[in-house]
Design a protein around this motif. Sequence first.
Motif, short mmCIF file in Angstrom:
data_model
loop_
_atom_site.label_atom_id
_atom_site.label_comp_id
_atom_site.label_asym_id
_atom_site.label_seq_id
_atom_site.Cartn_x
_atom_site.Cartn_y
_atom_site.Cartn_z
N SER A 167 -12.56 4.16 3.96
CA SER A 167 -11.90 4.43 2.69
C SER A 167 -10.40 4.19 2.84
N PHE A 168 -9.72 4.01 1.70
CA PHE A 168 -8.27 3.79 1.74
C PHE A 168 -7.56 5.14 1.91
N THR A 169 -6.42 5.04 2.56
CA THR A 169 -5.58 6.23 2.69
C THR A 169 -4.92 6.54 1.35
N ALA A 225 -19.97 5.28 10.79
CA ALA A 225 -18.90 4.80 9.90
C ALA A 225 -17.56 4.93 10.61
N VAL A 226 -16.66 4.06 10.24
CA VAL A 226 -15.31 4.11 10.79
C VAL A 226 -14.39 4.78 9.78
N GLY A 227 -13.47 5.57 10.26
CA GLY A 227 -12.58 6.30 9.38
C GLY A 227 -11.27 5.57 9.14
N PRO A 228 -10.51 5.99 8.15
CA PRO A 228 -9.21 5.36 7.86
C PRO A 228 -8.20 5.72 8.94
N PRO A 229 -7.03 5.09 8.91
CA PRO A 229 -5.99 5.47 9.88
C PRO A 229 -5.67 6.96 9.81
N SER A 230 -5.43 7.55 10.94
CA SER A 230 -5.18 8.99 10.98
C SER A 230 -3.81 9.36 10.41
N LYS A 231 -2.87 8.41 10.41
CA LYS A 231 -1.53 8.70 9.91
C LYS A 231 -0.85 7.42 9.53
N VAL A 232 -0.06 7.46 8.44
CA VAL A 232 0.70 6.31 7.97
C VAL A 232 2.12 6.75 7.68
N ASP A 233 3.08 6.04 8.23
CA ASP A 233 4.50 6.34 8.03
C ASP A 233 5.21 5.08 7.53
N LEU A 234 6.22 5.29 6.67
CA LEU A 234 7.03 4.19 6.14
C LEU A 234 8.48 4.41 6.55
N SER A 235 9.15 3.29 6.78
CA SER A 235 10.57 3.34 7.13
C SER A 235 11.26 2.13 6.51
N PRO A 236 12.39 2.33 5.83
CA PRO A 236 13.09 1.18 5.24
C PRO A 236 13.74 0.31 6.30
N ALA A 237 13.66 -0.98 6.10
CA ALA A 237 14.28 -1.96 6.99
C ALA A 237 15.06 -2.94 6.12
N GLY A 238 16.21 -2.48 5.62
CA GLY A 238 16.96 -3.28 4.68
C GLY A 238 16.21 -3.35 3.36
N SER A 239 15.96 -4.55 2.91
CA SER A 239 15.19 -4.73 1.67
C SER A 239 13.69 -4.76 1.93
N ASP A 240 13.26 -4.61 3.18
CA ASP A 240 11.84 -4.59 3.54
C ASP A 240 11.42 -3.18 3.93
N LEU A 241 10.12 -3.03 4.20
CA LEU A 241 9.57 -1.76 4.63
C LEU A 241 8.78 -1.95 5.91
N ASP A 242 9.00 -1.05 6.88
CA ASP A 242 8.20 -1.02 8.10
C ASP A 242 7.10 0.02 7.93
N VAL A 243 5.87 -0.39 8.23
CA VAL A 243 4.70 0.48 8.10
C VAL A 243 4.19 0.79 9.51
N TYR A 263 8.14 1.14 -3.49
CA TYR A 263 6.86 0.50 -3.19
C TYR A 263 5.90 1.55 -2.64
N CYS A 264 4.62 1.35 -2.95
CA CYS A 264 3.56 2.23 -2.46
C CYS A 264 2.61 1.41 -1.59
N VAL A 265 2.05 2.09 -0.54
CA VAL A 265 1.21 1.42 0.45
C VAL A 265 -0.06 2.25 0.64
N SER A 266 -1.20 1.57 0.72
CA SER A 266 -2.48 2.20 1.03
C SER A 266 -3.21 1.29 2.03
N ILE A 267 -3.87 1.88 3.05
CA ILE A 267 -4.41 1.11 4.17
C ILE A 267 -5.88 1.48 4.38
N GLN A 268 -6.65 0.48 4.83
CA GLN A 268 -8.07 0.62 5.10
C GLN A 268 -8.37 0.06 6.49
N SER A 269 -9.26 0.75 7.22
CA SER A 269 -9.71 0.25 8.54
C SER A 269 -10.95 -0.61 8.34
#
Length: 397
Positions: A201-203, A108-126, A185-191
């Motif tokens: 699984s989702f982070t 099985a493959v695992g989810p991302p080991s780490k997730v960081d968010l950073s604001p980019a004006g009105s957008d978000l960098d993941v 905003y909330c973010v969840s990621i899957q590999s």
Amino acid sequence: GAQLSPPQNVTVMTLNTNYTLSWDWDQSATQSHDVTFTTQYVAKYKLNSRKKSPGWFTACENMPHKSCDLTPFKLHYLGIYVLRVQATVNERHSDWVLTEFCPDKDAAVGPPSKVDLSPAGSDLDVFISDPLTSTNSSMKDNLPKLYYYIVYWERFGNTQALRSQTLCSHANMVTLPNLKAWTWYCVSIQSRYDFYNKSSSFTSPHCMQTEGATPWWQIFVYFVSSLVICFLVMSLSLYGSFWCYKTFKATLYPSIQLPIDFKDYFCDTPGSDIPRLLTPDSESELLCDKVTVCPMPLVLEIHKPPMEALPVPPSDLEPDRSDRHSRQDSSSSRDSGVYSTGGSSSLRQPNSNRSTTGAEESWQSPFDLKQVKMQELAPGLKSRLLITDEGIVDMRV
């Protein structure tokens, strides 16, 4: 005796490159005897060789646990292996239970080991960190076509919005577009790996607020706050510097200096300004005499009384002609007296000068006081009033 039953439900638990073989065992078949297990593995292609028998590698030998960790043996991710396990009780062995294992297909493959968010004006960098292998390397070394399935949604207070948006990306840095300014905003990621339909699984959700144009009131508040903070810092710095200066000056250079006699006594050397400490049993304290503070002695003062306060001399007093004086055309009188500092008693001697209208003769009664010793008069003046009519008066008619 009866044949020993083999292990059951042999499975391989995997996550990225971490592999653990596990199984079940019927404890009632051992009749409370200790049971041990032996686990071996071999590459599948060696079993197809007809020239020689395959050489099995022992991973766990006679272990009481119902699992065996195969991670330290670093099985190749693209290889195919055959695993087997056997039970042993009192030197009795069960049959081998075999299972086939291919990490590329079965792990099985695992989810991302780490997730960081950073604001980019009105957008978000993941920022996404790849899943890690047992040696802390990226799983993309084994799965080059690994990508990420991103789910993000707008958060309303403590609740989550029912409508979410998705995005797929092979890159490790993704910008979420078309977001609202100053919104959470909330973010969840899957590999995912599509070749063998693998998905992790989702982070756990990561939330952050977007930014936007700064309102004018916020800029004004920041500006005023910075001015107030700078003013307070400068005021405290100046006050602290001034207070330290006054303290050091008062300590090292006091405004009230010790007398020279005290300095010579209290200081170690005559020219030093640093006093020395006196111990309780110091000889200087033992040699000090008792000091008595006495009041300042009373000093008398003699004043001249006014002319109307003097008594009239007796008529039968014969004037002393030896001390007679005359003055022509004089309308002023000369005062004579003896003054000294002192108390409330006074001694006054009069000088009278009379003239008659149209007469050629005038009379004047000046007299000179003899020198009086204040030491002899002071004791008498403290106890009684001075008699002012004890004097010699010269008269002329």
